[in-house]
Design a protein around this motif. Structure first.
Motif, PDB file in Angstrom:
ATOM      1  N   GLN A   1      19.152 118.940  45.440  1.00  0.00           N
ATOM      2  CA  GLN A   1      19.811 119.794  44.448  1.00  0.00           C
ATOM      3  C   GLN A   1      20.028 119.058  43.121  1.00  0.00           C
ATOM      4  N   ASN A   2      20.147 117.727  43.215  1.00  0.00           N
ATOM      5  CA  ASN A   2      20.389 116.920  42.021  1.00  0.00           C
ATOM      6  C   ASN A   2      19.122 116.221  41.515  1.00  0.00           C
ATOM      7  N   ASP A   3      17.959 116.613  42.085  1.00  0.00           N
ATOM      8  CA  ASP A   3      16.671 116.052  41.678  1.00  0.00           C
ATOM      9  C   ASP A   3      16.603 114.548  41.922  1.00  0.00           C
ATOM     10  N   TYR A   4      17.162 114.130  43.051  1.00  0.00           N
ATOM     11  CA  TYR A   4      17.101 112.734  43.476  1.00  0.00           C
ATOM     12  C   TYR A   4      16.294 112.628  44.769  1.00  0.00           C
ATOM     13  N   VAL A   5      15.811 111.436  45.040  1.00  0.00           N
ATOM     14  CA  VAL A   5      15.097 111.134  46.280  1.00  0.00           C
ATOM     15  C   VAL A   5      15.977 110.236  47.141  1.00  0.00           C
ATOM     16  N   MET A   6      16.023 110.534  48.429  1.00  0.00           N
ATOM     17  CA  MET A   6      16.805 109.726  49.370  1.00  0.00           C
ATOM     18  C   MET A   6      15.897 108.757  50.112  1.00  0.00           C
ATOM     19  N   ILE A   7      16.262 107.480  50.099  1.00  0.00           N
ATOM     20  CA  ILE A   7      15.582 106.450  50.876  1.00  0.00           C
ATOM     21  C   ILE A   7      16.397 106.213  52.146  1.00  0.00           C
ATOM     22  N   LEU A   8      15.717 106.070  53.284  1.00  0.00           N
ATOM     23  CA  LEU A   8      16.411 105.845  54.552  1.00  0.00           C
ATOM     24  C   LEU A   8      16.208 104.409  55.006  1.00  0.00           C
ATOM     25  N   GLY A   9      17.312 103.737  55.339  1.00  0.00           N
ATOM     26  CA  GLY A   9      17.256 102.381  55.886  1.00  0.00           C
ATOM     27  C   GLY A   9      17.871 102.345  57.268  1.00  0.00           C
ATOM     28  N   ASN A  10      17.237 101.635  58.192  1.00  0.00           N
ATOM     29  CA  ASN A  10      17.719 101.535  59.573  1.00  0.00           C
ATOM     30  C   ASN A  10      18.007 100.074  59.894  1.00  0.00           C
ATOM     31  N   THR A  11      19.250  99.776  60.337  1.00  0.00           N
ATOM     32  CA  THR A  11      19.650  98.382  60.545  1.00  0.00           C
ATOM     33  C   THR A  11      19.534  97.918  61.994  1.00  0.00           C
ATOM     34  N   ASP A  12      19.396  98.846  62.937  1.00  0.00           N
ATOM     35  CA  ASP A  12      19.381  98.498  64.366  1.00  0.00           C
ATOM     36  C   ASP A  12      20.642  97.735  64.777  1.00  0.00           C
ATOM     37  N   ARG A  13      21.731  97.988  64.086  1.00  0.00           N
ATOM     38  CA  ARG A  13      23.009  97.306  64.359  1.00  0.00           C
ATOM     39  C   ARG A  13      22.849  95.779  64.301  1.00  0.00           C
ATOM     40  N   ASP A  14      21.945  95.329  63.453  1.00  0.00           N
ATOM     41  CA  ASP A  14      21.680  93.907  63.270  1.00  0.00           C
ATOM     42  C   ASP A  14      22.228  93.505  61.906  1.00  0.00           C
ATOM     43  N   ILE A  15      23.210  92.598  61.882  1.00  0.00           N
ATOM     44  CA  ILE A  15      23.878  92.249  60.638  1.00  0.00           C
ATOM     45  C   ILE A  15      22.907  91.607  59.640  1.00  0.00           C
ATOM     46  N   THR A  16      21.958  90.812  60.140  1.00  0.00           N
ATOM     47  CA  THR A  16      20.982  90.190  59.248  1.00  0.00           C
ATOM     48  C   THR A  16      20.096  91.254  58.601  1.00  0.00           C
ATOM     49  N   GLN A  17      19.657  92.209  59.391  1.00  0.00           N
ATOM     50  CA  GLN A  17      18.841  93.305  58.871  1.00  0.00           C
ATOM     51  C   GLN A  17      19.646  94.153  57.879  1.00  0.00           C
ATOM     52  N   GLU A  18      20.904  94.396  58.191  1.00  0.00           N
ATOM     53  CA  GLU A  18      21.745  95.191  57.297  1.00  0.00           C
ATOM     54  C   GLU A  18      21.886  94.513  55.941  1.00  0.00           C
ATOM     55  N   ARG A  19      22.159  93.222  55.950  1.00  0.00           N
ATOM     56  CA  ARG A  19      22.301  92.491  54.688  1.00  0.00           C
ATOM     57  C   ARG A  19      20.991  92.485  53.910  1.00  0.00           C
ATOM     58  N   ARG A  20      19.871  92.338  54.608  1.00  0.00           N
ATOM     59  CA  ARG A  20      18.563  92.328  53.944  1.00  0.00           C
ATOM     60  C   ARG A  20      18.281  93.665  53.269  1.00  0.00           C
TER      61      ARG A  20
END
Length: 329
Positions: free
Chosen positions: A87-106
């Motif tokens: 509705q706001n003419d934006y694109v959503m990017i999806l990130g998945n962390t697998d509940r891994d803190i290192t992956q989340e920070r990256r």
């Protein structure tokens, strides 16, 4: 590939005029605007959106960062976020962390460097202190869930503790006294759901038996294995409250494989009301979370921030839930 100079020459106007047409930064007469637009079409010219973003500090990108892309809870929430983004003419990017803190920070580091304008985050381990510099750098952050409670961040959630208390109270009202719990202290919502379980037992004068509390991953396999452990206890629990529906469905499979009947021998209740909860046999009693509405509210708050609309103070919004009573209890 055509350049802005090519468009200007083709339309017989200045480069500045073409830029004003593309960016709507200054009035251009209808005649000149049409000449520029026609030249862009004829030359198949595409404006450099990256360069425009660098100049305007806008990229029209937001991100949704979740802990488990395989959990059916999240697609409905993501749809709510994406609908508002569209509705706001934006694109959503999806990130998945697998509940891994290192992956989340990256992921958070990459998103902040890629100039997303906002992040909707279900934190798995990062702290408010780690997120504050990202937000101070101009990337707005909205939290969903209870994992981070900090006055600098907007957040949307349900009352996990109260919802867990209510569904365990439902089990007690069915006459159950030996009620087990499948869950985990991580994420933080798991701790709150455990606290609600304990609160309901104590309010009704029932003991909290550590032998009836097992931890495991918030997955169907995690629930299956945790229930197998519980089935070795004697006497058996007569009811089980699982911290999410995937664990509950796994527990049901384990109970049925043991030759026990649901709910006659063991009643099972879950949390989230994913689509599968109504499809298993018997259908699963569970806490219904308004997943799509939560996604919409998270995105609406984010876009209020991006547009610098009121209110200026961060919001903490608690959405309503319901108890869906079905055949498993």
């Amino acid at each position: 590939m055509a350049t802005i100079k090519d468009v200007a020459a083709h339309a017989d106007v200045s480069v500045a005029t073409v830029s004003h047409v593309i960016n709507n930064t200054r009035y251009v007469t209808p005649e000149l605007r049409q000449r520029v637009l026609a030249a862009m079409r004829e030359l198949d010219y595409e404006p450099n959106l990256v360069a425009r973003g660098l100049r305007s500090n806008r990229t029209n990108l937001i991100a949704l960062v979740i802990p488990d892309i395989t959990n059916p809870y999240f697609p409905e929430l993501a749809r709510g976020v994406q609908d508002v983004a569209n509705q706001n003419d934006y694109v959503m990017i999806l990130g998945n962390t697998d509940r891994d803190i290192t992956q989340e920070r990256r992921i958070l580091h990459i998103l902040s460097r890629q100039r997303v304008e906002g992040i909707i985050l279900n934190p798995g381990g990062v702290t408010a202190e780690e997120l504050l510099p990202i937000q101070a750098g101009g990337v707005h952050i909205v939290i969903f869930g209870h994992q981070i409670d900090h006055p600098a961040f907007d957040s949307v959630m349900i009352d996990d503790r109260q919802a867990a208390r209510d569904i365990v109270t439902h089990l007690i009202s069915r006459g159950h006294r030996r009620i087990a719990h499948l869950g985990s202290s991580r994420p933080n919502s798991g701790r709150l759901r455990y606290e609600g379980y304990v609160q309901a037992l104590r309010e009704h004068g029932l003991p909290v038996d550590p032998a009836l509390v097992t931890e495991g991953p918030w997955t169907q396999r995690g629930g299956y294995n945790a229930m197998k452990t519980l089935l070795q206890r004697h006497p058996l629990p007569t009811a089980v409250f699982a911290a999410n529906d995937l664990m509950a469905i796994g527990a049901m499979q384990s109970v049925q494989e043991a030759g026990l009947r649901i709910p006659d021998d063991v009643a099972v209740a879950g949390f989230d009301n994913i689509d599968q909860a109504a499809c298993v046999s018997p259908s699963l009693t569970t806490v219904h979370q308004p997943k799509y509405d939560m996604g919409k509210k998270l995105a609406e708050i984010l876009f209020c921030r991006l547009k610098k609309e009121e209110p200026r103070e961060p919001q903490r919004i608690i959405l309503p839930y319901t108890i869906e009573i079905r055949g498993s209890t």
